[in-house]
Design a protein around this motif. Structure first.
Motif, short mmCIF file in Angstrom:
data_model
loop_
_atom_site.label_atom_id
_atom_site.label_comp_id
_atom_site.label_asym_id
_atom_site.label_seq_id
_atom_site.Cartn_x
_atom_site.Cartn_y
_atom_site.Cartn_z
N VAL A 1 35.27 36.03 29.58
CA VAL A 1 36.72 35.84 30.20
C VAL A 1 36.71 36.91 31.24
O VAL A 1 36.65 37.98 31.18
CB VAL A 1 37.57 36.22 28.84
N TRP A 2 37.26 36.16 32.49
CA TRP A 2 37.21 37.30 33.72
C TRP A 2 38.54 37.54 33.84
O TRP A 2 39.69 36.75 33.78
CB TRP A 2 36.69 36.45 34.80
N ARG A 3 38.66 38.89 34.25
CA ARG A 3 39.80 39.58 34.76
C ARG A 3 39.56 40.54 35.86
O ARG A 3 38.45 40.97 35.99
CB ARG A 3 40.35 40.42 33.59
N TRP A 4 40.75 40.85 36.49
CA TRP A 4 40.60 41.69 37.52
C TRP A 4 40.94 43.09 37.01
O TRP A 4 41.81 43.25 36.29
CB TRP A 4 41.65 41.40 38.74
N ALA A 5 40.13 44.08 37.54
CA ALA A 5 40.00 45.49 37.22
C ALA A 5 40.32 46.11 38.62
O ALA A 5 39.66 45.88 39.53
CB ALA A 5 38.67 45.71 36.53
N ARG A 6 41.17 47.02 38.55
CA ARG A 6 41.18 47.91 39.78
C ARG A 6 40.32 49.19 39.94
O ARG A 6 40.23 49.88 38.90
CB ARG A 6 42.68 48.45 39.82
N VAL A 7 39.71 49.17 40.89
CA VAL A 7 38.71 50.21 41.09
C VAL A 7 38.54 50.74 42.50
O VAL A 7 39.37 50.33 43.34
CB VAL A 7 37.04 49.57 40.83
N SER A 8 38.07 51.99 42.67
CA SER A 8 37.97 52.60 43.95
C SER A 8 36.66 53.22 44.11
O SER A 8 35.88 53.48 43.10
CB SER A 8 38.84 53.80 43.89
N LEU A 9 36.11 53.33 45.21
CA LEU A 9 34.82 53.73 45.56
C LEU A 9 34.96 55.29 45.47
O LEU A 9 35.69 56.11 45.96
CB LEU A 9 34.39 53.64 47.24
N SER A 10 33.97 56.00 44.73
CA SER A 10 33.64 57.49 44.83
C SER A 10 33.02 57.98 46.30
O SER A 10 32.51 57.03 46.97
CB SER A 10 33.04 57.92 43.58
N GLU A 11 32.73 59.21 46.49
CA GLU A 11 31.98 59.53 47.49
C GLU A 11 30.47 58.98 47.68
O GLU A 11 29.96 58.61 48.44
CB GLU A 11 32.06 61.02 47.96
N PRO B 1 37.69 19.87 31.14
CA PRO B 1 37.89 20.15 30.00
C PRO B 1 37.45 21.48 29.40
O PRO B 1 38.01 22.22 28.43
CB PRO B 1 37.15 19.22 29.14
N ASP B 2 36.46 22.34 30.02
CA ASP B 2 36.19 23.66 29.71
C ASP B 2 36.91 24.65 30.16
O ASP B 2 36.69 25.73 29.99
CB ASP B 2 34.76 23.77 29.84
N THR B 3 37.96 24.53 31.10
CA THR B 3 38.86 25.39 31.53
C THR B 3 39.68 25.91 30.62
O THR B 3 40.43 25.25 29.81
CB THR B 3 39.53 25.19 32.69
N THR B 4 39.96 27.31 30.09
CA THR B 4 40.56 27.65 29.32
C THR B 4 42.10 27.64 29.62
O THR B 4 42.54 27.73 30.74
CB THR B 4 40.20 29.09 28.78
N GLU B 5 43.09 27.78 28.68
CA GLU B 5 44.51 27.60 28.77
C GLU B 5 44.79 28.99 29.64
O GLU B 5 45.72 28.83 30.28
CB GLU B 5 44.99 27.39 27.48
N THR C 1 46.79 28.35 33.43
CA THR C 1 48.24 29.26 33.51
C THR C 1 48.08 29.96 34.59
O THR C 1 48.81 29.96 35.46
CB THR C 1 48.49 30.03 32.19
N ALA C 2 46.68 30.69 35.02
CA ALA C 2 46.61 31.79 35.93
C ALA C 2 46.51 30.99 37.10
O ALA C 2 47.17 31.25 38.42
CB ALA C 2 45.51 32.57 35.81
N ILE C 3 45.85 29.82 37.28
CA ILE C 3 45.93 28.99 38.35
C ILE C 3 47.18 28.49 38.89
O ILE C 3 47.51 28.51 39.88
CB ILE C 3 44.81 27.59 38.18
N GLU C 4 47.93 27.91 37.97
CA GLU C 4 49.33 27.38 37.89
C GLU C 4 50.22 28.51 38.74
O GLU C 4 51.07 28.17 39.73
CB GLU C 4 49.90 26.88 36.86
N ARG C 5 50.03 29.63 37.98
CA ARG C 5 50.71 30.78 38.55
C ARG C 5 50.52 31.20 40.21
O ARG C 5 51.52 31.48 40.89
CB ARG C 5 50.77 31.71 37.80
#
Length: 193
Positions: free
Chosen positions: A96-106, A174-178, A182-186
């Motif tokens: 289940v893929w989601r976006w996570a907010r990250v930043s580079l350290s030094e 058929p294997d694309t989750t609901e 929904t994210a694609i349509e959005r």
């Protein structure tokens, strides 16, 4: 998903974890952005190829990724914050893929330690990931091939017909989750011209 384990794994790579992005945010879905390496040449802004047997692979991969990311708009040099696709499923469950907010350290190491964690790749020196700018206008995709590592930059994916067509196709698979449908349509609706 255990966010503390995710934060620890990202910290090993030199990335500071901030949070998961709200799934209702109309960004290109991570599993759709993951096809950036399949985008036709006219949709690709820049590519960096490195041979796997190069003795300086790690240094070149890290510097090549940074140049591509900074110049391509993934982040600004003075504010290196961006989104990264992370698998939020529990072990032994479908991804289940989601976006996570990250930043580079030094101190960071995307291609070495980052890839070794499994979050940014398939082992030390084998980077594989999908990243997105905070505004959704730049994708950086890394993929490990048999003999090379490839970093691909796509700008303004909402204007690239390949992604819009693929989004429609994915929503019919058929294997694309609901949640993905929904994210694609959005995303398609929010970026319609």
């Amino acid at each position: 998903m255990d966010e503390s384990r995710l934060a620890d794994a990202l910290a090993e790579a030199g990335l500071k974890y901030s949070s998961l992005i709200d799934s209702t945010t109309p960004l290109i879905p991570p599993n759709l952005a993951g096809f950036a390496n399949s985008c036709p040449a006219e949709g690709v802004a820049d590519v960096e190829y490195l041979m796997s047997d190069d003795p300086q692979l790690l240094e070149k991969a890290n510097s090549g990724w940074y140049r591509l990311a900074r110049e391509g708009g993934l982040f600004a040099a003075e504010d290196p914050e961006f989104l990264m696709a992370v698998n939020c499923a529990e072990p032994d469950e479908p991804r289940v893929w989601r976006w996570a907010r990250v930043s580079l350290s030094e101190q960071w190491d995307i291609a070495g330690t980052g890839a070794a964690t499994g979050i940014l790749g398939n082992g030390f020196g084998h980077p594989a990931f999908v990243m997105l700018s905070l505004d959704g206008n730049a994708i950086v995709r890394a993929q490990q091939g048999e003999k090379s590592t490839e970093f691909v930059l796509v700008r303004e994916p909402h204007h690239v017909q390949f992604f819009r067509n693929l989004a429609v196709q994915m929503s019919r698979w058929p294997d694309t989750t609901e949640p993905t449908k929904t994210a694609i349509e959005r995303w398609l609706t929010a970026t319609a011209e």
